[in-house]
Design a protein around this motif. Sequence first.
Motif, PDB file in Angstrom:
ATOM      1  N   ALA A  60       0.840  -1.384   0.072  1.00 20.48           N
ATOM      2  CA  ALA A  60      -0.002   0.095  -0.110  1.00 20.48           C
ATOM      3  C   ALA A  60       0.893   1.261   0.082  1.00 20.48           C
ATOM      4  O   ALA A  60       0.755   2.353  -0.915  1.00 20.48           O
ATOM      5  CB  ALA A  60      -0.924  -0.105   1.108  1.00 20.48           C
ATOM      6  N   SER A  61       1.840   1.309   0.918  1.00 21.35           N
ATOM      7  CA  SER A  61       2.538   2.511   0.988  1.00 21.35           C
ATOM      8  C   SER A  61       3.295   2.529  -0.300  1.00 21.35           C
ATOM      9  O   SER A  61       3.533   3.890  -0.698  1.00 21.35           O
ATOM     10  CB  SER A  61       3.548   2.539   2.358  1.00 21.35           C
ATOM     11  N   ILE A  62       4.120   1.757  -0.865  1.00 22.35           N
ATOM     12  CA  ILE A  62       4.796   1.832  -2.016  1.00 22.35           C
ATOM     13  C   ILE A  62       4.036   2.228  -3.167  1.00 22.35           C
ATOM     14  O   ILE A  62       4.465   2.971  -4.002  1.00 22.35           O
ATOM     15  CB  ILE A  62       5.878   0.651  -2.406  1.00 22.35           C
ATOM     16  N   ALA A  63       2.969   1.615  -3.316  1.00 27.96           N
ATOM     17  CA  ALA A  63       1.856   2.017  -4.528  1.00 27.96           C
ATOM     18  C   ALA A  63       1.429   3.265  -4.474  1.00 27.96           C
ATOM     19  O   ALA A  63       1.488   3.993  -5.521  1.00 27.96           O
ATOM     20  CB  ALA A  63       0.827   0.810  -4.628  1.00 27.96           C
ATOM     21  N   LYS A  64       0.801   3.807  -3.226  1.00 25.44           N
ATOM     22  CA  LYS A  64       0.543   5.062  -3.310  1.00 25.44           C
ATOM     23  C   LYS A  64       1.869   6.202  -3.444  1.00 25.44           C
ATOM     24  O   LYS A  64       1.436   7.240  -4.143  1.00 25.44           O
ATOM     25  CB  LYS A  64       0.159   5.286  -1.683  1.00 25.44           C
ATOM     26  N   ARG A  65       2.855   5.913  -2.888  1.00 23.19           N
ATOM     27  CA  ARG A  65       3.992   7.097  -3.383  1.00 23.19           C
ATOM     28  C   ARG A  65       4.231   6.823  -4.763  1.00 23.19           C
ATOM     29  O   ARG A  65       4.710   7.916  -5.293  1.00 23.19           O
ATOM     30  CB  ARG A  65       5.019   6.452  -2.314  1.00 23.19           C
ATOM     31  N   THR A  66       4.483   5.685  -5.352  1.00 24.57           N
ATOM     32  CA  THR A  66       4.975   5.534  -6.713  1.00 24.57           C
ATOM     33  C   THR A  66       4.062   5.584  -7.749  1.00 24.57           C
ATOM     34  O   THR A  66       4.176   5.783  -9.135  1.00 24.57           O
ATOM     35  CB  THR A  66       5.714   4.079  -6.954  1.00 24.57           C
ATOM     36  N   GLY A  67       2.692   5.380  -7.399  1.00 18.62           N
ATOM     37  CA  GLY A  67       1.735   5.642  -8.370  1.00 18.62           C
ATOM     38  C   GLY A  67       1.560   3.915  -9.174  1.00 18.62           C
ATOM     39  O   GLY A  67       1.021   4.002 -10.190  1.00 18.62           O
ATOM     40  N   ALA A  68       2.296   2.926  -8.636  1.00 17.78           N
ATOM     41  CA  ALA A  68       2.224   1.760  -9.121  1.00 17.78           C
ATOM     42  C   ALA A  68       0.929   1.170  -9.072  1.00 17.78           C
ATOM     43  O   ALA A  68       0.179   1.254  -8.203  1.00 17.78           O
ATOM     44  CB  ALA A  68       3.339   0.837  -8.509  1.00 17.78           C
ATOM     45  N   LEU A  69       0.788   0.265 -10.359  1.00 18.17           N
ATOM     46  CA  LEU A  69      -0.427  -0.386 -10.220  1.00 18.17           C
ATOM     47  C   LEU A  69      -0.426  -1.867  -9.438  1.00 18.17           C
ATOM     48  O   LEU A  69       0.563  -2.592  -9.731  1.00 18.17           O
ATOM     49  CB  LEU A  69      -0.836  -0.756 -11.826  1.00 18.17           C
ATOM     50  N   VAL A  70      -1.354  -2.003  -8.460  1.00 15.34           N
ATOM     51  CA  VAL A  70      -1.314  -3.190  -7.758  1.00 15.34           C
ATOM     52  C   VAL A  70      -2.177  -4.423  -8.942  1.00 15.34           C
ATOM     53  O   VAL A  70      -3.358  -4.009  -8.917  1.00 15.34           O
ATOM     54  CB  VAL A  70      -2.052  -3.061  -6.456  1.00 15.34           C
ATOM     55  N   VAL A  71      -1.563  -5.669  -8.869  1.00 15.68           N
ATOM     56  CA  VAL A  71      -2.120  -6.488  -9.438  1.00 15.68           C
ATOM     57  C   VAL A  71      -2.415  -7.977  -8.549  1.00 15.68           C
ATOM     58  O   VAL A  71      -1.155  -8.149  -8.115  1.00 15.68           O
ATOM     59  CB  VAL A  71      -1.213  -6.970 -10.974  1.00 15.68           C
ATOM     60  N   SER A  72      -3.543  -8.260  -8.384  1.00 15.42           N
ATOM     61  CA  SER A  72      -3.702  -9.465  -7.625  1.00 15.42           C
ATOM     62  C   SER A  72      -4.858  -9.889  -7.696  1.00 15.42           C
ATOM     63  O   SER A  72      -5.495  -9.775  -8.787  1.00 15.42           O
ATOM     64  CB  SER A  72      -3.485  -8.990  -6.030  1.00 15.42           C
ATOM     65  N   ASN A  73      -5.434 -10.957  -6.734  1.00 13.24           N
ATOM     66  CA  ASN A  73      -6.721 -11.278  -6.776  1.00 13.24           C
ATOM     67  C   ASN A  73      -7.662 -10.287  -6.712  1.00 13.24           C
ATOM     68  O   ASN A  73      -7.376  -9.223  -6.193  1.00 13.24           O
ATOM     69  CB  ASN A  73      -6.914 -12.725  -5.973  1.00 13.24           C
ATOM     70  N   PHE A  74      -8.911 -10.498  -6.928  1.00 11.90           N
ATOM     71  CA  PHE A  74     -10.033  -9.352  -6.836  1.00 11.90           C
ATOM     72  C   PHE A  74     -10.036  -8.933  -5.322  1.00 11.90           C
ATOM     73  O   PHE A  74     -10.068  -7.674  -5.078  1.00 11.90           O
ATOM     74  CB  PHE A  74     -11.448 -10.015  -7.252  1.00 11.90           C
ATOM     75  N   GLU A  75      -9.979  -9.771  -4.248  1.00 10.01           N
ATOM     76  CA  GLU A  75     -10.377  -9.316  -3.077  1.00 10.01           C
ATOM     77  C   GLU A  75      -8.995  -8.484  -2.593  1.00 10.01           C
ATOM     78  O   GLU A  75      -9.390  -7.687  -1.685  1.00 10.01           O
ATOM     79  CB  GLU A  75     -10.387 -10.757  -2.017  1.00 10.01           C
ATOM     80  N   ILE A  76      -7.764  -8.887  -2.870  1.00 13.51           N
ATOM     81  CA  ILE A  76      -6.884  -8.075  -2.379  1.00 13.51           C
ATOM     82  C   ILE A  76      -6.776  -7.014  -3.098  1.00 13.51           C
ATOM     83  O   ILE A  76      -6.312  -5.809  -2.400  1.00 13.51           O
ATOM     84  CB  ILE A  76      -5.343  -8.782  -2.620  1.00 13.51           C
ATOM     85  N   VAL A  77      -7.061  -6.736  -4.343  1.00 12.25           N
ATOM     86  CA  VAL A  77      -7.139  -5.698  -4.992  1.00 12.25           C
ATOM     87  C   VAL A  77      -8.089  -4.540  -4.236  1.00 12.25           C
ATOM     88  O   VAL A  77      -7.962  -3.335  -4.195  1.00 12.25           O
ATOM     89  CB  VAL A  77      -7.107  -5.714  -6.669  1.00 12.25           C
TER      90      VAL A  77
END
Length: 228
Positions: A60-77
């Motif tokens: 969460a912290s890395i994705a929000k800071r970098t703007g990275a797209l999170v790819v995972s199963n439906f529930e984790i996304v």
Amino acid sequence: MLTIRYHGHDCFEFDDGARRVLIDPFLGGNPLADVGPDSFRTLDAIIVTHGHGDHVGDAASIAKRTGALVVSNFEIVAYLERQGCKGHPLHIGGGRTFPFGHVKLTIAHHGSTGPNGEALGAPCGVVLTMGGKKVYHAGDTGLFLDMKLIGEAWGPLDAALLPIGDNFTMDVADAVRAASFLGAAVNVPMHYNTFDLIKADPEDFRRRVEAAGGKAVVVPPGGSLTLE
């Protein structure tokens, strides 16, 4: 060409010279991690194999800071989107082509609860196609016969990243058999020695894979492997 950097436990970084992707960024609280979550300033995507804290980690912290797209199963996304991340949901057997490459989710035999007991869908493995190479990250899993299918149907695999730490996943002997099922060009051990419960000898894995006619490379935290 694809460079794979190991950051300890199950965390790997993939870099094809133009795009960068992380899988399972457990860095804060990981005694073997060679980098911290603040080390990443630019990143294209974060792939998460399952909901346990040592895999969702700092996503969460890395994705929000970098703007990275999170790819995972439906529930984790959905779980990470509620924390302000942007994501793309997949599920087992499904795949998607992104600007950085292609992601396909496979089965894994494990659990997937969040830090407060949240049900975060099914655990998975990942076949990542990037930089003209195809890599299987098994996630946390026991040995299963359908690893043959992964190698045959979605291969040939340039590399397989396999847990060896026992207790929660395969041990060395099972991981050696997994390597034979998958038929990857090179096998890399992961998920060992982070905690006392998962102590294992990666050199034992390497020796056994090579004795069985395969190839294995032990990549230490902070080390890298380049697929050319």
